[in-house]
Design a protein around this motif. Structure first.
Motif, PDB file in Angstrom:
ATOM      1  N   UNK A   5       0.768  -0.975  -0.066  1.00  0.00           N
ATOM      2  CA  UNK A   5      -0.095  -0.161  -0.024  1.00  0.00           C
ATOM      3  C   UNK A   5       0.953   1.312  -0.011  1.00  0.00           C
ATOM      4  N   UNK A   6       0.860   1.938  -0.893  1.00  0.00           N
ATOM      5  CA  UNK A   6       1.668   3.256  -1.098  1.00  0.00           C
ATOM      6  C   UNK A   6       0.980   4.620  -1.392  1.00  0.00           C
ATOM      7  N   UNK A  63      -3.059   4.195   5.938  1.00  0.00           N
ATOM      8  CA  UNK A  63      -2.344   3.286   6.648  1.00  0.00           C
ATOM      9  C   UNK A  63      -1.187   2.632   5.635  1.00  0.00           C
ATOM     10  N   UNK A  64      -0.447   3.363   4.799  1.00  0.00           N
ATOM     11  CA  UNK A  64       0.236   2.796   3.921  1.00  0.00           C
ATOM     12  C   UNK A  64       1.558   2.254   4.574  1.00  0.00           C
ATOM     13  N   UNK A  65       2.226   1.312   3.686  1.00  0.00           N
ATOM     14  CA  UNK A  65       3.399   0.679   4.400  1.00  0.00           C
ATOM     15  C   UNK A  65       4.794   1.434   3.779  1.00  0.00           C
ATOM     16  N   UNK A  66       4.463   2.422   2.611  1.00  0.00           N
ATOM     17  CA  UNK A  66       5.462   3.121   1.959  1.00  0.00           C
ATOM     18  C   UNK A  66       4.861   4.452   1.571  1.00  0.00           C
ATOM     19  N   UNK A  67       5.395   5.406   1.941  1.00  0.00           N
ATOM     20  CA  UNK A  67       5.247   6.776   1.317  1.00  0.00           C
ATOM     21  C   UNK A  67       6.219   7.449   0.310  1.00  0.00           C
ATOM     22  N   UNK A  85       8.846  15.946   8.867  1.00  0.00           N
ATOM     23  CA  UNK A  85       7.586  15.929   9.766  1.00  0.00           C
ATOM     24  C   UNK A  85       6.659  14.893   9.615  1.00  0.00           C
ATOM     25  N   UNK A  86       6.804  14.051   8.501  1.00  0.00           N
ATOM     26  CA  UNK A  86       5.715  12.747   8.636  1.00  0.00           C
ATOM     27  C   UNK A  86       6.539  11.428   8.905  1.00  0.00           C
ATOM     28  N   UNK A  87       7.930  11.663   9.104  1.00  0.00           N
ATOM     29  CA  UNK A  87       8.741  10.384   9.465  1.00  0.00           C
ATOM     30  C   UNK A  87       7.941   9.572  10.690  1.00  0.00           C
ATOM     31  N   UNK A  88       7.733   8.381  10.254  1.00  0.00           N
ATOM     32  CA  UNK A  88       6.923   7.486  11.116  1.00  0.00           C
ATOM     33  C   UNK A  88       7.464   6.251  11.104  1.00  0.00           C
ATOM     34  N   UNK A  89       7.342   5.529  12.208  1.00  0.00           N
ATOM     35  CA  UNK A  89       7.865   4.008  12.117  1.00  0.00           C
ATOM     36  C   UNK A  89       7.054   3.151  11.521  1.00  0.00           C
ATOM     37  N   UNK A  90       5.820   3.593  11.303  1.00  0.00           N
ATOM     38  CA  UNK A  90       4.526   2.675  10.749  1.00  0.00           C
ATOM     39  C   UNK A  90       4.869   2.546   9.108  1.00  0.00           C
ATOM     40  N   UNK A  92       7.767   3.284   5.550  1.00  0.00           N
ATOM     41  CA  UNK A  92       9.151   3.717   5.010  1.00  0.00           C
ATOM     42  C   UNK A  92       8.811   4.811   3.985  1.00  0.00           C
ATOM     43  N   UNK A  93       9.844   5.666   3.872  1.00  0.00           N
ATOM     44  CA  UNK A  93       9.704   6.830   2.902  1.00  0.00           C
ATOM     45  C   UNK A  93      10.758   6.637   1.626  1.00  0.00           C
ATOM     46  N   UNK A  94      10.226   6.708   0.686  1.00  0.00           N
ATOM     47  CA  UNK A  94      11.108   6.737  -0.893  1.00  0.00           C
ATOM     48  C   UNK A  94      10.895   8.176  -1.410  1.00  0.00           C
ATOM     49  N   UNK A  95      12.111   8.677  -1.969  1.00  0.00           N
ATOM     50  CA  UNK A  95      12.077   9.966  -2.673  1.00  0.00           C
ATOM     51  C   UNK A  95      12.080   9.960  -4.170  1.00  0.00           C
ATOM     52  N   UNK A  96      11.437  10.543  -4.962  1.00  0.00           N
ATOM     53  CA  UNK A  96      11.751  10.469  -6.290  1.00  0.00           C
ATOM     54  C   UNK A  96      11.553  11.899  -7.027  1.00  0.00           C
TER      55      UNK A  96
END
Length: 481
Positions: A5-6, A63-67, A85-90, A92-96
């Protein structure tokens, strides 16, 4: 499956075009590619006024598992702040986005993101979600044992037809301007000194088939949409391909189309291809002229001559296209006399609009390297890229030929030239209906409070309907205002 879920986050385009409500094509393609591979996703577009708190709430609800966060080079610090600000243990974050392709591994040094994807993102994003080993995912940047790892760059995708065109199912579609963006090619083989194409989309020119492009137009046509914007850098680079697409549109009897294309090179159009385009509904074209004489065309490595540019302009206006010209003020070795040549060229023909850009050297461009090597910057990169834009009149570098003071003067003068060209366009369009009153009315329309009123009115649903009626009656595209 590593990520099922992204959530995509599109940052605002502050400083470039704050009122832009166009569909974001890059995210559209990746979102569609994930959907086609059974990976759910949702797009949160901050241009609709969403605050950081709004974003957090939407992420908590979804409730995504990847942002996946898009990073534009202009004002990148604002996006960095969102990431923090949105960093969260729930999740991961990927930038593009282009900024990742430009600075690569440095982006993970400057943010708390877990991953980044450079250049083309579709396949790397899919492999990341599916659970491929990190070290095998080309274009991926990731963290391992406290270090940042940058994988090799993936060869450019040559079969662009393999990607389904976006349906925007994960977007808040009704909130966007329904001018449908279409990209029929990727890459640019030319060497313009101010451009970063080599580090972003690449110099290898790759195309979709005319049949594939037609299928996209048909899909939207059958849903009732008639307005399209072709966003290619070089739509007519392969003239026969452009003509074939026009023939297919005509054969399919897709009538009532209104299409614009801003990626036209003057040396890649002639009367034949322009006539085909005009006959199937193209009515607005944009040509990157950049400078106003042959000396400067050689210096910026445009690969064209002034004679070719003027020939193309004459053909385009003869066929009654609305024509926008794009210029860059203050290139290497450019003098005030050279800039005046650009003004003269822009004022010479009955065009609809002109844009004179303040050059912001981006890493990866020849211009950036040249300015850096010579010590010509008057603003550091972090300051000018976060506080200025191409439309501003504040220079970020100066040269022996053009001082800061002279650059400011010319940039301010360019705004007057832009207004003159736009006022003339409005007067020409209104002349059949208003005769001798067309010119006075054009001055009224160009009066600053009137332009503000039109732009404000355009945002309202009733205003949008009124503006469309105005455009239809008088053939004046007030989007230029």
């Amino acid at each position: 499956m590593r990520f099922k879920k992204v959530a995509f986050i599109v940052p605002p385009f502050d400083g470039q075009n704050q009122d832009n409500r166009g569909l974001y094509l890059g995210v559209g393609y990746i979102s569609q590619y994930l959907i086609d591979n059974d990976i759910e996703n949702k797009v949160i577009d901050t241009r609709f006024g969403y605050t950081v708190q709004d974003i957090k709430k939407k992420l908590a609800d979804y409730k995504p598992d990847l942002v996946a966060v898009v990073v534009f080079t202009n004002e990148y610090q604002k996006t960095y702040d969102v990431v923090k600000a949105i960093k969260n243990k729930n999740y991961k974050i990927v930038l593009g986005g282009y900024h990742v392709s430009t600075i690569k591994s440095k982006i993970l040094e400057e943010t708390d993101a877990d991953f980044a994807i450079k250049v083309e993102g579709e396949d790397a994003m899919l492999e990341l979600c599916k659970g491929e080993p990190f070290e095998k995912i080309l274009n991926l940047l990731y963290r391992k044992d406290g270090k940042i790892i940058e994988n090799p760059t993936r060869p450019p995708v040559t079969d662009l037809d393999k990607f389904n065109f976006p349906r925007y199912e994960s977007f808040e579609f009704e909130k966007y301007d329904h001018l449908i963006p279409i990209c029929t090619s990727r890459g640019c083989p030319f060497l313009c000194t101010f451009c970063t194409v080599e580090t972003t989309t690449g110099r290898q020119f790759r195309v979709r088939s005319p049949e594939n492009v037609l299928a996209e137009i048909k899909m939207w046509y059958n849903k009732g949409y008639r307005e399209f914007c072709f966003v290619d850098d070089n739509f007519t680079l392969l003239k026969e391909r452009a003509i074939e697409l026009c023939k297919l549109i005509k054969k399919s009897k897709l009538t009532g189309l209104k299409m614009r294309c801003a990626g036209i090179r003057a040396d890649r159009v002639d009367r034949e291809v322009l006539t085909y385009m005009r006959n199937v509904g193209f009515d607005q074209l944009g040509v990157g002229v950049e400078v106003g004489n042959d000396k400067m065309l050689k210096i910026i490595k445009k690969g064209e001559t002034l004679a070719q540019i003027e020939k193309a302009i004459k053909e385009i206006v003869r066929l009654k296209f609305d024509l926008q010209l794009y210029f860059v003020i203050g290139n290497q070795y450019e003098t005030k006399e050279d800039v005046e040549d650009s003004f003269k060229l822009a004022l010479k023909y009955p065009i609809s609009d002109a844009h004179f850009y303040n050059p912001l050297p981006f890493p990866g461009s020849e211009l950036y390297n040249w300015v850096s090597k010579n010590g010509y910057f008057v603003e550091d990169f972090k300051t000018y890229i976060n506080e200025h834009c191409n439309f501003s009149v504040k220079p970020v570098f100066a040269t022996p030929e053009l001082s800061v003071k002279e650059r400011v003067r010319l940039l301010k003068k360019s705004k007057g030239v832009e207004k003159t060209i736009l006022r003339r366009y409005i007067a020409r369009k209104m002349e059949p209906s208003f005769k001798m009153f067309a010119t006075p009315l054009s001055f009224i329309v160009m009066f600053s409070p009137m332009r503000w009123s039109i732009n404000t009115f355009f945002k309202h649903p009733v205003g949008k309907l009124a503006i469309k009626t105005f455009i239809k009656m008088f053939k004046v595209d007030v989007h230029y205002l």
